[in-house]
Design a protein around this motif. Structure first.
Motif, mmCIF file in Angstrom:
data_model
loop_
_atom_site.group_PDB
_atom_site.id
_atom_site.type_symbol
_atom_site.label_atom_id
_atom_site.label_comp_id
_atom_site.label_asym_id
_atom_site.label_seq_id
_atom_site.Cartn_x
_atom_site.Cartn_y
_atom_site.Cartn_z
ATOM 1 N N THR A 23 16.675 -50.103 90.560
ATOM 2 C CA THR A 23 16.612 -49.366 91.805
ATOM 3 C C THR A 23 16.633 -50.331 92.984
ATOM 4 O O THR A 23 16.703 -51.547 92.801
ATOM 5 C CB THR A 23 15.358 -48.466 91.828
ATOM 6 O OG1 THR A 23 15.410 -47.600 92.954
ATOM 7 C CG2 THR A 23 14.081 -49.273 91.858
ATOM 8 N N ASN A 24 16.592 -49.780 94.191
ATOM 9 C CA ASN A 24 16.739 -50.672 95.343
ATOM 10 C C ASN A 24 15.418 -51.342 95.705
ATOM 11 O O ASN A 24 14.339 -50.797 95.451
ATOM 12 C CB ASN A 24 17.358 -49.916 96.530
ATOM 13 C CG ASN A 24 16.412 -48.955 97.180
ATOM 14 O OD1 ASN A 24 15.493 -49.362 97.880
ATOM 15 N ND2 ASN A 24 16.635 -47.664 96.959
ATOM 16 N N TYR A 25 15.521 -52.504 96.310
ATOM 17 C CA TYR A 25 14.319 -53.302 96.564
ATOM 18 C C TYR A 25 13.477 -52.753 97.713
ATOM 19 O O TYR A 25 12.351 -53.181 97.910
ATOM 20 C CB TYR A 25 14.671 -54.773 96.810
ATOM 21 C CG TYR A 25 15.737 -55.042 97.842
ATOM 22 C CD1 TYR A 25 15.520 -54.829 99.197
ATOM 23 C CD2 TYR A 25 16.975 -55.552 97.455
ATOM 24 C CE1 TYR A 25 16.503 -55.092 100.134
ATOM 25 C CE2 TYR A 25 17.975 -55.815 98.383
ATOM 26 C CZ TYR A 25 17.722 -55.587 99.726
ATOM 27 O OH TYR A 25 18.702 -55.851 100.651
ATOM 28 N N ASN A 64 19.999 -46.686 90.671
ATOM 29 C CA ASN A 64 19.959 -46.357 92.098
ATOM 30 C C ASN A 64 20.771 -47.418 92.839
ATOM 31 O O ASN A 64 20.483 -48.609 92.734
ATOM 32 C CB ASN A 64 18.493 -46.357 92.551
ATOM 33 C CG ASN A 64 18.303 -46.139 94.034
ATOM 34 O OD1 ASN A 64 18.946 -46.770 94.865
ATOM 35 N ND2 ASN A 64 17.375 -45.264 94.383
ATOM 36 N N GLY A 66 21.111 -48.000 96.031
ATOM 37 C CA GLY A 66 20.702 -48.167 97.424
ATOM 38 C C GLY A 66 20.927 -49.552 97.995
ATOM 39 O O GLY A 66 21.288 -49.699 99.165
ATOM 40 N N THR A 67 20.671 -50.597 97.200
ATOM 41 C CA THR A 67 20.922 -51.971 97.659
ATOM 42 C C THR A 67 21.832 -52.668 96.642
ATOM 43 O O THR A 67 21.575 -53.800 96.226
ATOM 44 C CB THR A 67 19.604 -52.757 97.848
ATOM 45 O OG1 THR A 67 18.808 -52.658 96.658
ATOM 46 C CG2 THR A 67 18.804 -52.218 99.024
ATOM 47 N N ARG A 103 30.422 -49.891 98.115
ATOM 48 C CA ARG A 103 29.526 -48.897 97.508
ATOM 49 C C ARG A 103 30.328 -47.793 96.814
ATOM 50 O O ARG A 103 29.992 -47.362 95.712
ATOM 51 C CB ARG A 103 28.626 -48.308 98.602
ATOM 52 C CG ARG A 103 27.468 -47.476 98.119
ATOM 53 C CD ARG A 103 26.573 -47.131 99.308
ATOM 54 N NE ARG A 103 26.039 -48.360 99.889
ATOM 55 C CZ ARG A 103 24.773 -48.762 99.785
ATOM 56 N NH1 ARG A 103 23.905 -48.008 99.139
ATOM 57 N NH2 ARG A 103 24.369 -49.878 100.315
ATOM 58 N N CYS A 200 14.228 -41.721 96.246
ATOM 59 C CA CYS A 200 14.155 -42.659 95.120
ATOM 60 C C CYS A 200 13.038 -42.270 94.160
ATOM 61 O O CYS A 200 13.196 -42.320 92.936
ATOM 62 C CB CYS A 200 13.931 -44.077 95.627
ATOM 63 S SG CYS A 200 15.190 -44.684 96.770
#
Length: 270
Positions: A23-25, A64, A66-67, A103, A200
């Motif tokens: 997932t994103n940080y 995820n 996201g980043t 992305r 998230c």
């Protein structure tokens, strides 16, 4: 149906599924803690050399973007393929898709290589996945992409059939659908959109519920999203600002029981 909800809910506590996250940080700690709060167990690892070992012991995999970066994308592709081979459910959170070419291309590669049990996004993200015109405000839905409940339901069902996945669209009213069933969830509170990470965290709850109930992907998704909505409602009743609300949200997920769930759920089956 309440008896079914009760069984699926209790399975999370009894099985304590291990949910492997990439997932994103920005929200990794929130995701880990919300997974613990609902009764599951998190692992947060994205090193490609560890993917096979961790997927082998997991009951669900959450991806995820996201980043997203090229290194993590490679790990996601490896983990997703292993999970498919091992029949481990994979949940996709296409955060911010439509915002950049990289992305978008990363998402395309994931969809080409991995079969997802569930895909969760806001209306802008799901519109993009469905091939409809969509606006983007980074990771947030754009008000110009708002749709009627009927249009959301139709879009979700068509996309579910195309991708062979449960589709979850978060919003003022949440939509959960496969190719045959549609559920509208009217639980929630506007404060859930005032702090980062609730989307998230919802993906983490999806991992926990689907991981514990892999043969009940649709109803497990309904329970996960409704649980977040109910927790948000109760947390909003007890707090004033964003900081205390975020803490209370974790508290309410950790204290949520099936009686409270059944008393407060506002789920409509279409």
């Amino acid at each position: 149906m309440k008896e079914k909800y009760s069984q699926l809910f209790s399975n999370v506590k009894e099985i304590q599924p291990l949910v492997h996250h990439m997932t994103n940080y920005v929200t990794v700690n929130d995701c880990a803690n919300i997974t613990i709060a609902i009764g599951a167990s998190p692992i947060m690892a994205d090193e490609i050399a560890e993917m096979e070992e961790f997927v082998n012991i997991s009951q669900a995999l959450v991806l995820n973007i996201g980043t997203i970066n090229e290194r993590v994308l490679k790990s996601m592709l490896v983990a997703g393929k292993i999970a498919n081979k091992k029949n481990v459910p994979v949940i996709l959170d296409p955060v911010g898709v439509g915002a950049s070419q990289f992305r978008n291309q990363a998402l395309e590669r994931l969809l080409d290589c991995v079969q997802f049990s569930c895909i969760k996004g806001n209306v802008s993200e799901i519109r993009f996945l469905a091939g409809l015109s969509s606006k983007t405000r980074g990771v947030d839905a754009d008000i110009r992409d708002e749709m009627t409940s009927e249009d959301l339901a139709n879009m979700a069902k068509k996309l579910a059939e195309k991708l062979e996945s449960v589709i979850v669209i978060t919003g003022v009213v949440d939509t959960v659908a496969d190719c045959e069933n549609v559920y509208l969830i009217k639980n929630g509170h506007e404060k859930l959109s005032s702090i980062s990470g609730t989307g998230c965290m919802s993906a983490s709850l999806l991992g926990a519920f689907i991981g514990a109930n892999p043969s009940e992907r649709v109803l497990s998704s309904v329970l996960a999203i409704t649980s977040m909505g109910i927790a948000g409602e109760i947390a909003s009743e007890k707090t004033r600002g964003n900081g205390s609300f975020k803490v209370a949200l974790h508290d309410e997920i950790s204290c949520l029981d099936i009686q409270t769930f059944n008393d407060r759920e506002r789920i409509i089956s279409l």
